[in-house]
Design a protein around this motif. Sequence first.
Motif, PDB file in Angstrom:
ATOM      1  N   MET A  47      97.515 -48.993 -11.961  1.00 30.96           N
ATOM      2  CA  MET A  47      98.895 -49.111 -11.651  1.00 30.96           C
ATOM      3  C   MET A  47      99.613 -50.359 -11.608  1.00 30.96           C
ATOM      4  SD  MET A  47      99.742 -46.060 -11.522  1.00 30.96           S
ATOM      5  CE  MET A  47     101.071 -45.435 -10.306  1.00 30.96           C
ATOM      6  N   SER A  48      98.590 -51.620 -11.871  1.00 31.66           N
ATOM      7  CA  SER A  48      99.156 -52.700 -11.685  1.00 31.66           C
ATOM      8  C   SER A  48     100.197 -53.297 -12.718  1.00 31.66           C
ATOM      9  CB  SER A  48      98.064 -53.701 -11.520  1.00 31.66           C
ATOM     10  OG  SER A  48      97.456 -53.747 -12.623  1.00 31.66           O
ATOM     11  N   ASP A  49     100.466 -52.036 -13.635  1.00 31.32           N
ATOM     12  CA  ASP A  49     101.199 -52.681 -15.055  1.00 31.32           C
ATOM     13  C   ASP A  49     102.823 -52.643 -14.976  1.00 31.32           C
ATOM     14  OD1 ASP A  49     100.700 -50.214 -14.999  1.00 31.32           O
ATOM     15  OD2 ASP A  49     100.155 -50.108 -16.897  1.00 31.32           O
ATOM     16  N   HIS A  50     103.254 -52.113 -13.554  1.00 32.20           N
ATOM     17  CA  HIS A  50     104.635 -51.751 -13.380  1.00 32.20           C
ATOM     18  C   HIS A  50     105.396 -53.058 -13.782  1.00 32.20           C
ATOM     19  CE1 HIS A  50     104.309 -47.898 -11.335  1.00 32.20           C
ATOM     20  NE2 HIS A  50     103.077 -48.455 -10.626  1.00 32.20           N
ATOM     21  N   THR A  51     106.497 -52.777 -14.421  1.00 30.25           N
ATOM     22  CA  THR A  51     107.464 -53.739 -14.740  1.00 30.25           C
ATOM     23  C   THR A  51     108.369 -53.927 -13.321  1.00 30.25           C
ATOM     24  OG1 THR A  51     109.308 -52.280 -15.257  1.00 30.25           O
ATOM     25  CG2 THR A  51     107.674 -53.017 -17.032  1.00 30.25           C
ATOM     26  N   LEU A  52     108.976 -55.204 -13.366  1.00 32.87           N
ATOM     27  CA  LEU A  52     109.641 -55.296 -12.115  1.00 32.87           C
ATOM     28  C   LEU A  52     110.741 -54.530 -11.910  1.00 32.87           C
ATOM     29  CD1 LEU A  52     110.304 -59.443 -12.398  1.00 32.87           C
ATOM     30  CD2 LEU A  52     108.816 -58.050 -10.941  1.00 32.87           C
ATOM     31  N   GLN A  53     111.654 -54.028 -13.017  1.00 33.28           N
ATOM     32  CA  GLN A  53     112.422 -52.950 -13.093  1.00 33.28           C
ATOM     33  C   GLN A  53     111.924 -51.424 -12.365  1.00 33.28           C
ATOM     34  OE1 GLN A  53     111.954 -54.559 -15.993  1.00 33.28           O
ATOM     35  NE2 GLN A  53     113.668 -54.805 -17.186  1.00 33.28           N
ATOM     36  N   GLU A  54     110.778 -51.059 -13.000  1.00 34.19           N
ATOM     37  CA  GLU A  54     110.072 -49.907 -12.162  1.00 34.19           C
ATOM     38  C   GLU A  54     109.676 -50.204 -10.766  1.00 34.19           C
ATOM     39  OE1 GLU A  54     107.476 -48.404 -16.039  1.00 34.19           O
ATOM     40  OE2 GLU A  54     106.781 -49.879 -14.927  1.00 34.19           O
ATOM     41  N   ARG A  55     109.236 -51.336 -10.120  1.00 32.79           N
ATOM     42  CA  ARG A  55     109.098 -51.641  -8.901  1.00 32.79           C
ATOM     43  C   ARG A  55     110.628 -51.542  -8.129  1.00 32.79           C
ATOM     44  NH1 ARG A  55     104.265 -53.598  -7.221  1.00 32.79           N
ATOM     45  NH2 ARG A  55     102.679 -54.145  -9.016  1.00 32.79           N
ATOM     46  N   LEU A  56     111.568 -52.200  -8.559  1.00 34.50           N
ATOM     47  CA  LEU A  56     112.880 -52.218  -8.034  1.00 34.50           C
ATOM     48  C   LEU A  56     113.354 -50.914  -8.022  1.00 34.50           C
ATOM     49  CD1 LEU A  56     115.216 -54.037  -7.060  1.00 34.50           C
ATOM     50  CD2 LEU A  56     116.096 -53.944  -9.453  1.00 34.50           C
ATOM     51  N   LYS A  57     113.154 -49.999  -8.849  1.00 32.24           N
ATOM     52  CA  LYS A  57     113.809 -48.790  -9.044  1.00 32.24           C
ATOM     53  C   LYS A  57     113.095 -47.898  -7.819  1.00 32.24           C
ATOM     54  CE  LYS A  57     114.820 -44.695 -11.944  1.00 32.24           C
ATOM     55  NZ  LYS A  57     114.541 -44.029 -13.177  1.00 32.24           N
ATOM     56  N   LEU A  58     111.913 -47.832  -7.769  1.00 29.67           N
ATOM     57  CA  LEU A  58     110.916 -47.280  -6.927  1.00 29.67           C
ATOM     58  C   LEU A  58     111.179 -47.645  -5.455  1.00 29.67           C
ATOM     59  CD1 LEU A  58     107.703 -46.824  -8.632  1.00 29.67           C
ATOM     60  CD2 LEU A  58     109.015 -44.906  -7.671  1.00 29.67           C
ATOM     61  N   ALA A  59     111.394 -49.105  -5.109  1.00 29.61           N
ATOM     62  CA  ALA A  59     111.767 -49.574  -3.853  1.00 29.61           C
ATOM     63  C   ALA A  59     113.042 -48.952  -3.376  1.00 29.61           C
ATOM     64  CB  ALA A  59     111.761 -51.299  -3.903  1.00 29.61           C
ATOM     65  N   ILE A  60     113.885 -49.186  -4.339  1.00 30.59           N
ATOM     66  CA  ILE A  60     115.509 -48.651  -3.863  1.00 30.59           C
ATOM     67  C   ILE A  60     115.358 -47.281  -3.381  1.00 30.59           C
ATOM     68  CG2 ILE A  60     117.604 -47.858  -4.837  1.00 30.59           C
ATOM     69  CD1 ILE A  60     117.513 -50.366  -6.808  1.00 30.59           C
ATOM     70  N   SER A  61     114.264 -46.259  -3.873  1.00 27.24           N
ATOM     71  CA  SER A  61     114.457 -44.989  -3.820  1.00 27.24           C
ATOM     72  C   SER A  61     113.450 -44.652  -2.407  1.00 27.24           C
ATOM     73  CB  SER A  61     113.510 -44.234  -4.804  1.00 27.24           C
ATOM     74  OG  SER A  61     113.041 -42.993  -4.369  1.00 27.24           O
ATOM     75  N   ILE A  62     112.697 -45.472  -2.242  1.00 28.20           N
ATOM     76  CA  ILE A  62     112.075 -45.518  -0.865  1.00 28.20           C
ATOM     77  C   ILE A  62     112.993 -45.950   0.258  1.00 28.20           C
ATOM     78  CG2 ILE A  62     110.170 -46.632   0.305  1.00 28.20           C
ATOM     79  CD1 ILE A  62     108.480 -46.628  -2.304  1.00 28.20           C
ATOM     80  N   ALA A  63     113.505 -47.096   0.011  1.00 31.49           N
ATOM     81  CA  ALA A  63     114.565 -47.526   0.981  1.00 31.49           C
ATOM     82  C   ALA A  63     115.597 -46.529   1.353  1.00 31.49           C
ATOM     83  CB  ALA A  63     115.403 -48.933   0.682  1.00 31.49           C
TER      84      ALA A  63
END
Length: 271
Positions: A1-17
């Motif tokens: 799972m370490s291949d997440h792009t920055l966009q994917e990380r950002l989108k998931l972080a927004i959803s979690i926040a």
Amino acid sequence: MSDHTLQERLKLAISIAEEAGQMIVKAREQQGFAQRLKKDNELVTDVDVAVDKLISQRLEEHFPGEALLSEELAPESNSNGIAEKLWVVDPIDGTVNFAQGLRHVAVSIGWMEEGVAKVGVVHAPFLTETFSAAEGLGSFCNGEPIKPSNADSLAHTLVGTGFPYRKEDRQRLLKRLDAVLAECQDIRRNGAAALDLCDVACGRLDAYYESVSPWDFVAGWVIAREAGARVGHLYEVPQAVPEDIHPQHLLVAAPGVYDAMAYLLLEADHN
């Protein structure tokens, strides 16, 4: 799972926040939470702990095994910021505001890779604002691009700051406060460092200075830097600590007043 792009990380972080924000709003509506003081007279509520658990659970689901530095669950681990991949989380920035019924409250989620802060999300549930940024992708508030102010003189600079919980630590900051009130337009003390950084990023404040904890500033630091604000420290950062997680003597400002603010604050320290 370490291949997440920055966009994917950002989108998931927004959803979690934003999920965490819903939990915070609901908790305030129900008014059933307990409060206590941690060391140094710092307030914590049941909700801080519950939201921290929710966020860490979601991060582990999406990014298993990645390190976590969070205010309530893991305040000591990874505080040097040198983990290969590190999430830096403040479940409720502005706990006193939350407990008092004030609106400057935020969920702050930052992500660092090899000591560099690359993703930042600051969600303010009572203000219905979500600030977000990732390295090289710009900064946004509710999906709209943001940028810092065009301030170019201290006389027109509106400055944000905060004060430590320990009363004895406040005394030495009075010289800075005096200098800012003498030279700048005015000062604001909103009680949530993450939102102060975002306010510089979008031009509501022209500068912000304070010493805080890593979880208070990492996400907002990315947002301010990506928006085009200047971010830095008034004093040299220890060699063993990455700049993006060193929380002492922060200065974040519109580019046109950064140098003048740094000079003003350092002069105040040495007078």
